[in-house]
Design an enzyme around this catalytic site. Structure first.
Site, PDB file in Angstrom:
ATOM      1  N   CYS A  26      11.158  44.892  21.740  1.00  0.00           N
ATOM      2  CA  CYS A  26      11.204  43.723  22.638  1.00  0.00           C
ATOM      3  C   CYS A  26      12.631  43.329  23.025  1.00  0.00           C
ATOM      4  CB  CYS A  26      10.484  42.541  22.000  1.00  0.00           C
ATOM      5  SG  CYS A  26       8.730  42.861  21.742  1.00  0.00           S
ATOM      6  N   HIS A  74      13.073  36.282  26.282  1.00  0.00           N
ATOM      7  CA  HIS A  74      11.951  37.189  26.028  1.00  0.00           C
ATOM      8  C   HIS A  74      10.700  36.334  25.830  1.00  0.00           C
ATOM      9  CE1 HIS A  74       9.321  40.144  24.487  1.00  0.00           C
ATOM     10  NE2 HIS A  74       9.388  39.739  23.231  1.00  0.00           N
ATOM     11  N   ASN A 101       3.169  39.042  26.236  1.00  0.00           N
ATOM     12  CA  ASN A 101       4.406  39.660  25.767  1.00  0.00           C
ATOM     13  C   ASN A 101       4.444  41.099  26.277  1.00  0.00           C
ATOM     14  OD1 ASN A 101       6.460  40.884  24.330  1.00  0.00           O
ATOM     15  ND2 ASN A 101       5.891  39.989  22.360  1.00  0.00           N
TER      16      ASN A 101
HETATM   17  O1  UT7 Z   1       8.047  40.169  20.750  1.00  0.00           O
HETATM   18  C1  UT7 Z   1       8.413  40.547  19.476  1.00  0.00           C
HETATM   19  C2  UT7 Z   1       8.492  39.415  18.573  1.00  0.00           C
HETATM   20  N1  UT7 Z   1       7.184  38.877  18.290  1.00  0.00           N
HETATM   21  C3  UT7 Z   1       7.056  37.574  18.142  1.00  0.00           C
HETATM   22  O2  UT7 Z   1       7.999  36.848  18.317  1.00  0.00           O
HETATM   23  C4  UT7 Z   1       5.732  37.032  17.653  1.00  0.00           C
HETATM   24  C5  UT7 Z   1       5.990  35.991  16.623  1.00  0.00           C
HETATM   25  N2  UT7 Z   1       4.822  35.381  16.070  1.00  0.00           N
HETATM   26  C6  UT7 Z   1       3.984  34.584  16.783  1.00  0.00           C
HETATM   27  O3  UT7 Z   1       4.130  34.433  17.976  1.00  0.00           O
HETATM   28  C7  UT7 Z   1       2.917  33.842  16.040  1.00  0.00           C
HETATM   29  O4  UT7 Z   1       3.114  33.979  14.656  1.00  0.00           O
HETATM   30  C8  UT7 Z   1       1.468  34.277  16.393  1.00  0.00           C
HETATM   31  C9  UT7 Z   1       1.111  33.838  17.808  1.00  0.00           C
HETATM   32  C10 UT7 Z   1       1.373  35.784  16.262  1.00  0.00           C
HETATM   33  C11 UT7 Z   1       0.473  33.627  15.432  1.00  0.00           C
HETATM   34  O5  UT7 Z   1       0.644  32.213  15.430  1.00  0.00           O
HETATM   35  P1  UT7 Z   1       0.766  31.437  14.049  1.00  0.00           P
HETATM   36  O6  UT7 Z   1       0.797  30.005  14.362  1.00  0.00           O
HETATM   37  O7  UT7 Z   1       1.931  32.015  13.299  1.00  0.00           O
HETATM   38  O8  UT7 Z   1      -0.613  31.764  13.354  1.00  0.00           O
HETATM   39  P2  UT7 Z   1      -0.877  32.502  11.965  1.00  0.00           P
HETATM   40  O9  UT7 Z   1      -0.494  33.947  12.073  1.00  0.00           O
HETATM   41  O10 UT7 Z   1      -0.266  31.689  10.889  1.00  0.00           O
HETATM   42  O11 UT7 Z   1      -2.454  32.414  11.892  1.00  0.00           O
HETATM   43  C12 UT7 Z   1      -3.139  31.164  11.752  1.00  0.00           C
HETATM   44  C13 UT7 Z   1      -4.608  31.449  11.570  1.00  0.00           C
HETATM   45  C14 UT7 Z   1      -4.906  32.504  10.514  1.00  0.00           C
HETATM   46  O12 UT7 Z   1      -6.045  32.103   9.816  1.00  0.00           O
HETATM   47  P3  UT7 Z   1      -5.886  31.442   8.328  1.00  0.00           P
HETATM   48  O13 UT7 Z   1      -5.174  32.485   7.534  1.00  0.00           O
HETATM   49  O14 UT7 Z   1      -5.062  30.215   8.563  1.00  0.00           O
HETATM   50  O15 UT7 Z   1      -7.304  31.184   7.968  1.00  0.00           O
HETATM   51  C15 UT7 Z   1      -5.213  33.746  11.319  1.00  0.00           C
HETATM   52  O16 UT7 Z   1      -6.106  34.613  10.658  1.00  0.00           O
HETATM   53  O17 UT7 Z   1      -5.163  31.954  12.809  1.00  0.00           O
HETATM   54  C16 UT7 Z   1      -5.885  33.163  12.543  1.00  0.00           C
HETATM   55  N3  UT7 Z   1      -5.775  34.034  13.708  1.00  0.00           N
HETATM   56  C17 UT7 Z   1      -6.560  33.915  14.791  1.00  0.00           C
HETATM   57  N4  UT7 Z   1      -7.574  33.084  15.086  1.00  0.00           N
HETATM   58  C18 UT7 Z   1      -8.160  33.206  16.298  1.00  0.00           C
HETATM   59  C19 UT7 Z   1      -4.891  35.042  13.920  1.00  0.00           C
HETATM   60  N5  UT7 Z   1      -5.090  35.572  15.136  1.00  0.00           N
HETATM   61  C20 UT7 Z   1      -6.116  34.892  15.696  1.00  0.00           C
HETATM   62  C21 UT7 Z   1      -6.772  34.981  16.941  1.00  0.00           C
HETATM   63  N6  UT7 Z   1      -7.775  34.120  17.195  1.00  0.00           N
HETATM   64  N7  UT7 Z   1      -6.409  35.878  17.897  1.00  0.00           N
END
Ligand code: UT7
Length: 326
Positions: free
Chosen positions: A116, A253, A283
């Site tokens: 990225c 980005h 992204n």
């Molecule tokens: O471009 C390269 C660099 N990449 C990035 O910068 C990405 C960085 N990370 C992010 O943007 C975020 O961490 C995400 C958008 C990927 C995720 O957001 P988050 O607020 O960090 O959520 P999380 O990973 O902590 O997940 C929260 C909950 C989890 O459930 P539990 O463990 O709290 O029960 C996940 O299992 O949301 C769940 N979850 C989903 N639920 C519905 C994960 N993906 C999904 C989904 N739909 N697609």
């Protein structure tokens, strides 16, 4: 004239595949919802390359538009740096396919892999070749078909990425050597390979002889993102002595709306100055910054003379920032 050479941005172009994939469609495939995707990432839809539509084809369309915007023909180009993590083939470089299809017969062309951060890395690389006098007109391209490396059963990653391409034309031009110059004023790149396993593809020619799928510990990547990006921005501002308040546009980005807004806030750049495309593009990895640039140039927001700050972070980790006067 003191004789410094600057890499002046002569033109900008982009290309998106036609197919739009909405959050609602994804919710019908995996256990997710439009509400979750919008709230956590800001993404509403993304583009997906058609069957058989390759990274080089997206790159060529973007490059043609950038050359047209620059008022140049392809024979002016003597360097192509193509940032991609999704090349057409393992080798040769996708950049050489772009070179051939554009009818360019001189200079040199290569791919650059920083995921990225690829576009910011490519811009810094091309700028160095130009300032050393080793190239006079560069196509700097970010092009990706991430849809080909997604695990479409993994809801934690498949909802986040999209396909597309963007390109800039850089031209060598004499400058005064101060901040009033047009062109790239400063770049700063970083990598920290200790974070390799937080964002990677679980396949490759040497390790598995397969293409593999993207794997990401999203929460962990998020935790590092704002600090790393704000740090790189701080470095390019410090090296030029330009104040955050003087920046006309921040073109980040587009990984996550929350990350890009928090980064702007951390470095004290007003939200109205941030170019945001993530809701429609998702992204697009190395393509996201030039796609956003092309949109903001196309609608008249970015104009000649403006100070434009670009930043990105990605797998590796890699990250960096670039400050340019348009
Ligand atoms: O471009 C390269 C660099 N990449 C990035 O910068 C990405 C960085 N990370 C992010 O943007 C975020 O961490 C995400 C958008 C990927 C995720 O957001 P988050 O607020 O960090 O959520 P999380 O990973 O902590 O997940 C929260 C909950 C989890 O459930 P539990 O463990 O709290 O029960 C996940 O299992 O949301 C769940 N979850 C989903 N639920 C519905 C994960 N993906 C999904 C989904 N739909 N697609």
């Amino acid at each position: 004239m003191t004789g410094v050479i600057r890499s002046v941005i002569a033109g900008c172009g982009s290309y998106l595949p036609e197919r739009v994939l909405t959050n609602q469609e994804l919710a019908a495939r995996v256990d997710t919802s439009d509400e979750w995707i919008v709230a956590r990432s800001g993404i509403r839809e993304r583009r997906i390359a058609a069957e058989g539509e390759t990274t080089s084809q997206l790159a060529i369309r973007a490059a043609e538009r950038a050359l047209k915007a620059a008022g140049l023909t392809a024979d002016a180009v003597d360097l192509i740096v193509l940032a991609t993590a999704t090349p057409d083939l393992t080798f040769p470089a996708t950049a050489t396919r772009v070179q051939a299809e554009l009818g360019i017969r001189k200079g040199f062309a290569f791919d650059l892999q920083a995921v990225c951060s690829g576009f910011v890395y490519a811009l810094a690389t091309a700028d160095n070749f130009i300032r050393l006098g080793q190239a006079s007109c560069a196509l700097v391209i970010g092009a990706e078909t991430f849809s080909r490396i997604l695990d479409w059963t993994d809801r934690t990653t498949c909802v986040l990425f999209g396909d597309g391409a963007g390109a800039l034309v850089l031209k060598a031009a004499p400058g005064r050597g101060d901040n009033s110059d047009r062109g790239i004023l400063a770049t700063k790149l970083h990598a920290d390979g200790r974070q390799h396993d937080l964002l990677y593809v679980d396949g490759g020619p040497s390790a598995t002889q397969t293409t593999g799928h993207l794997r990401m510990s999203g929460r962990e990547v998020f935790r590092h993102a704002v600090g790393n990006l704000a740090g790189a921005i701080g470095e390019v501002l410090a090296v030029t002595g330009i104040a955050a308040a003087d920046i006309d546009w921040l073109v980040p980005h587009q990984a996550n709306l929350r990350i890009l807004e928090a980064t702007a806030k951390r470095v004290d750049i007003a939200r109205e100055k941030v170019v945001v495309t993530i809701e429609r593009h998702g992204n697009t990895s190395a393509a996201s910054v030039p796609l956003a640039l092309a949109e903001a140039v196309g609608d008249g927001r970015i104009r000649p003379g403006h100070l434009v700050l670009m930043e990105a972070m990605g797998g590796g980790f890699t990250w960096g920032a670039c400050l340019a006067r348009w």
